[in-house]
Design an enzyme around this catalytic site. Structure first.
Site, short mmCIF file in Angstrom:
data_model
loop_
_atom_site.label_atom_id
_atom_site.label_comp_id
_atom_site.label_asym_id
_atom_site.label_seq_id
_atom_site.Cartn_x
_atom_site.Cartn_y
_atom_site.Cartn_z
N ASP A 401 0.81 -1.21 0.00
CA ASP A 401 0.00 0.00 0.00
C ASP A 401 0.85 1.27 0.00
O ASP A 401 0.41 2.31 -0.51
CB ASP A 401 -0.93 0.03 1.22
CG ASP A 401 -2.11 -0.92 1.08
OD1 ASP A 401 -2.13 -1.70 0.11
OD2 ASP A 401 -3.00 -0.88 1.95
N HIS A 499 -15.67 -29.71 -12.07
CA HIS A 499 -17.12 -29.85 -12.23
C HIS A 499 -17.70 -30.54 -10.99
O HIS A 499 -17.10 -31.50 -10.51
CB HIS A 499 -17.43 -30.69 -13.47
CG HIS A 499 -18.88 -30.97 -13.63
ND1 HIS A 499 -19.75 -30.01 -14.13
CD2 HIS A 499 -19.62 -32.06 -13.33
CE1 HIS A 499 -20.97 -30.52 -14.15
NE2 HIS A 499 -20.92 -31.76 -13.67
C1 FAD Z 1 -11.45 -3.14 5.78
C2 FAD Z 1 -10.43 -3.63 4.79
C3 FAD Z 1 -10.64 -4.83 4.13
C4 FAD Z 1 -9.71 -5.29 3.19
N1 FAD Z 1 -9.96 -6.47 2.55
C5 FAD Z 1 -9.08 -6.93 1.64
C6 FAD Z 1 -9.31 -8.17 0.97
O1 FAD Z 1 -10.31 -8.85 1.21
N2 FAD Z 1 -8.42 -8.59 0.06
C7 FAD Z 1 -7.29 -7.85 -0.23
O2 FAD Z 1 -6.50 -8.28 -1.08
N3 FAD Z 1 -7.03 -6.67 0.39
C8 FAD Z 1 -7.90 -6.20 1.32
N4 FAD Z 1 -7.64 -5.03 1.97
C9 FAD Z 1 -6.40 -4.29 1.64
C10 FAD Z 1 -5.20 -4.92 2.38
O3 FAD Z 1 -5.46 -4.95 3.76
C11 FAD Z 1 -3.94 -4.09 2.11
O4 FAD Z 1 -3.76 -3.94 0.72
C12 FAD Z 1 -2.73 -4.79 2.70
O5 FAD Z 1 -2.87 -4.93 4.09
C13 FAD Z 1 -1.44 -4.00 2.40
O6 FAD Z 1 -0.37 -4.69 2.96
P1 FAD Z 1 1.00 -3.94 3.33
O7 FAD Z 1 1.92 -5.02 3.77
O8 FAD Z 1 1.41 -3.05 2.23
O9 FAD Z 1 0.63 -2.97 4.56
P2 FAD Z 1 -0.06 -3.20 5.94
O10 FAD Z 1 -0.82 -4.46 5.99
O11 FAD Z 1 -0.77 -1.94 6.27
O12 FAD Z 1 1.16 -3.39 6.95
C14 FAD Z 1 2.08 -2.37 7.22
C15 FAD Z 1 2.76 -2.67 8.53
O13 FAD Z 1 3.85 -1.78 8.71
C16 FAD Z 1 3.88 -1.32 10.06
N5 FAD Z 1 4.61 -0.05 10.04
C17 FAD Z 1 4.24 1.09 9.41
N6 FAD Z 1 5.22 2.02 9.53
C18 FAD Z 1 6.22 1.44 10.24
C19 FAD Z 1 7.51 1.88 10.66
N7 FAD Z 1 8.00 3.06 10.30
N8 FAD Z 1 8.26 1.04 11.40
C20 FAD Z 1 7.80 -0.21 11.74
N9 FAD Z 1 6.61 -0.68 11.34
C21 FAD Z 1 5.83 0.12 10.58
C22 FAD Z 1 2.42 -1.24 10.44
O14 FAD Z 1 2.25 -1.29 11.85
C23 FAD Z 1 1.86 -2.47 9.75
O15 FAD Z 1 1.95 -3.60 10.59
C24 FAD Z 1 -8.53 -4.54 2.92
C25 FAD Z 1 -8.30 -3.34 3.60
C26 FAD Z 1 -9.23 -2.90 4.53
C27 FAD Z 1 -8.97 -1.61 5.27
#
Ligand code: FAD
Ligand code: NAD
Length: 529
Positions: A401, A499
């Site tokens: 993200d 199927h």
């Molecule tokens: C309600 C909801 C439902 C969703 N449903 C789906 C679904 O069904 N299917 C799907 O594919 N996607 C879904 N998504 C989207 C999905 O959750 C995100 O695309 C995904 O979590 C992104 O993953 P990521 O690893 O980039 O970031 P994140 O999962 O946001 O993880 C980032 C991590 O980095 C940590 N962090 C941030 N900054 C720092 C720092 N400076 N130092 C140390 N740690 C840090 C945070 O604490 C977090 O743990 C949904 C999102 C929401 C909000």
């Protein structure tokens, strides 16, 4: 020239105070969020195709992998000469987790830095708890649909639910998956470093207040937080984001959902199944503007019209005040085009589902001359970070993200795997157009590739013809056995389907397609190194 539905929405600055309360690390920045438009198929189940992201992996022997890493590194500037880790990942969400597991498999000494809890958005505040709630809403819907049950010869006297029980189901599932993720990393030797990570310089990261760690390669995987437009006051009780809604602390009689994208739609499914009335507020001229227009219309007919849902389109919610002193939540709407005041709504609660903003604050990117763009970390097609002068920053990547390419869990982990492939010596470019998405409403909407208007626009520019293939679930045995014949599928080619399954409907589609198959995998052809 065909008109294009490639929409781009400029969103005003978020409410910093609200985000400070809601996000794990406070504050967030301005975001302009492009809306993805892809070919869609509407169905009760996901259509059953999966992306063969891992099918072309090259497995290198560990020592060979380490050699390649070392060979590919150039120690520039103030970069350290020896390293604590081959790979350090900032953020233990699904993107970081996927990269970490793959890195260890490839023989890299790997650490992951997490400032909150392992699992990030998807596990703790996203996919996992929302799908738990949707599992409940799906069953509730079946139990409530007397007509449907009668058609199957069933009788159910009453359907009810225990709110706390439903909330516990979502919360317990998140805890379980979070533990699984943590254990899977510990078991294979990923070092989990607890603390906020920030980049101090090339190949150097600060963890917490005083620990400094060096790594040959660094991946930023810091994810996103809910985006709250300026003027909207989130109190976490009557004006909420998805972070709060997933805890299901209440089920309001009447809830306004601002934004009819993925989050808005999925929560409308949950709330209406649990008895709420929903009012959508959508800035663009139609609900679900991100979907293929034909699928959007069908979804409107199936997911919106028969339910206790009304909607206002073409309006911005500019001011939302939480309920207080016996007064309801007050929502002020303006016309999205003229900016003139349009309406005022009084509701029991409001869910703000207006997109997500990257969480990249405090990352120390200025120390390495990287400027974020509306909060997103700029990357090239290989997730390599681009600095403020347009040059690639050696050994620094950003996935998930935080780079804004595709805000989906499986896209984040696929990007992480792609980066690990690169740092272990294999060129690798993900084809994001081949990554599917699904909205888990009842029925579900799944999609991959271009929408019809996008395909037509591309065809106009590049001089080819678009052939539309479309088929319906009305003649699918499995769908009819389930008394669920409503739904269509548009375009996808070459797959073998079990199927009897709902995905057999795709076979019909392929047979009727006039175009030759253009098969593309999510990965590009590998380039030998
Ligand atoms: C309600 C909801 C439902 C969703 N449903 C789906 C679904 O069904 N299917 C799907 O594919 N996607 C879904 N998504 C989207 C999905 O959750 C995100 O695309 C995904 O979590 C992104 O993953 P990521 O690893 O980039 O970031 P994140 O999962 O946001 O993880 C980032 C991590 O980095 C940590 N962090 C941030 N900054 C720092 C720092 N400076 N130092 C140390 N740690 C840090 C945070 O604490 C977090 O743990 C949904 C999102 C929401 C909000
Ligand atoms: N099943 C899934 O895969 C799933 C589920 C939930 C979330 N997600 C991810 O989370 C991201 C965020 O989801 P989302 O639904 O919040 O965002 P979205 O971008 O899908 O939809 C936001 C909607 O809000 C509207 N909007 C924005 N500001 C507004 C305002 N002030 N007033 C009225 N309408 C306004 C936009 O026009 C848009 O339709 C998505 O991009 C998606 O990738 C995925």
């Amino acid at each position: 020239m065909q008109s294009s539905l490639s929409l781009s929405l400029t969103i005003p600055r978020p409410n910093h105070a609200a985000l400070a309360r809601d996000s794990p690390f406070a504050k967030i920045s301005h975001s302009t969020k492009p809306i993805n438009l892809r070919f869609c198929g509407l169905r009760r189940e996901a259509l059953g195709f999966s992306s063969p992201i891992l099918t072309r992996r090259v497995h290198l022997h560990s020592s060979r992998a380490t050699q390649l890493v070392s060979a590919s590194l150039s120690n520039n500037g103030s970069a350290p000469k020896s390293f604590d880790y081959d790979l350090l990942i900032i953020g233990a969400g699904v993107g970081g987790h996927g990269a970490a597991l793959h890195a260890v498999e490839k023989g890299l000494k790997t650490a992951i830095v997490e400032g909150d809890v392992v699992g990030g958005t998807c596990v703790n505040r996203g996919c996992v708890p929302s799908k738990a709630l949707l599992a409940v809403s799906g069953r509730m819907r079946e139990l409530q649909n007397e007509h449907h049950l009668k058609a199957l010869g069933l009788q159910v006297s009453a359907a009810g639910y225990d709110r706390q029980g439903v909330a516990d189901h979502a919360n317990n599932l998140a805890s379980k998956i979070r533990n699984n993720l943590t254990n899977s990393m510990k078991a294979i030797g990923v070092d989990i470093l607890t603390g906020f990570g920030s980049v101090l310089g090339p190949q150097k990261v600060k963890v917490g207040s005083d620990k400094v760690v060096t790594a040959k390669n660094i991946i930023i995987a810091t994810g996103s937080v809910p985006f709250v437009p300026k003027g909207i006051e989130v109190d976490g009780k009557t004006v909420i984001t998805s972070d709060h809604a997933l805890k299901l602390e209440s089920v309001p009689d009447w809830i306004a959902i601002v934004g009819s994208g993925y989050i808005g739609l999925e929560f409308s499914d949950v709330y209406t199944a649990l008895g709420s009335e929903v009012t959508f507020i959508e800035a663009l001229d139609q609900l679900m503007p991100g979907f293929d227009p034909e699928i959007g219309k069908l979804a409107q007919r199936v997911l919106i019209n028969p339910r206790k849902i009304d909607y206002h389109t073409g309006v911005f919610a500019t001011k939302i005040t939480p309920a207080k002193d016996g007064k309801p939540v007050i929502i002020e709407l303006i016309d999205a085009k003229t900016k003139e005041p349009k309406d005022t709504l009084e509701v029991d609660a409001a869910l703000i589902a207006t997109g997500r903003a990257p969480f990249t604050q405090g990352l120390g990117l200025e120390n390495i001359n990287v400027a974020t763009q509306r909060g997103f970390v700029p990357v090239d097609e290989r997730m390599r970070v681009i600095d403020a002068d347009g040059k690639l920053v050696p050994h620094l990547y950003c996935i998930g993200d935080a780079n804004g390419k595709m805000m989906l869990a499986h896209a984040a982990s696929a990007q992480g795997i792609s980066v690990v492939e690169q740092v272990t010596g294999r060129d690798h470019v993900l084809n994001h157009l081949s990554i599917p998405a699904a909205c888990f409403t009842h029925p579900e909407i799944s999609m991959v590739g271009l929408t019809e208007p996008q395909a037509r626009e591309k065809a106009e520019k590049e001089g080819f013809e678009v052939s539309i293939a479309k088929t319906s679930f009305k003649a699918n045995t499995k769908a009819l056995a389930e008394n669920e014949g409503e739904g269509i599928a548009k375009d996808i080619k070459l797959a073998v389907h079990a199927h009897p399954t709902l995905s057999e409907v795709l076979d019909e589609l392929f047979k009727s397609a006039k175009v030759k198959a253009h098969v593309s995998s999510p990965v590009s052809e590998p380039v030998a190194v």
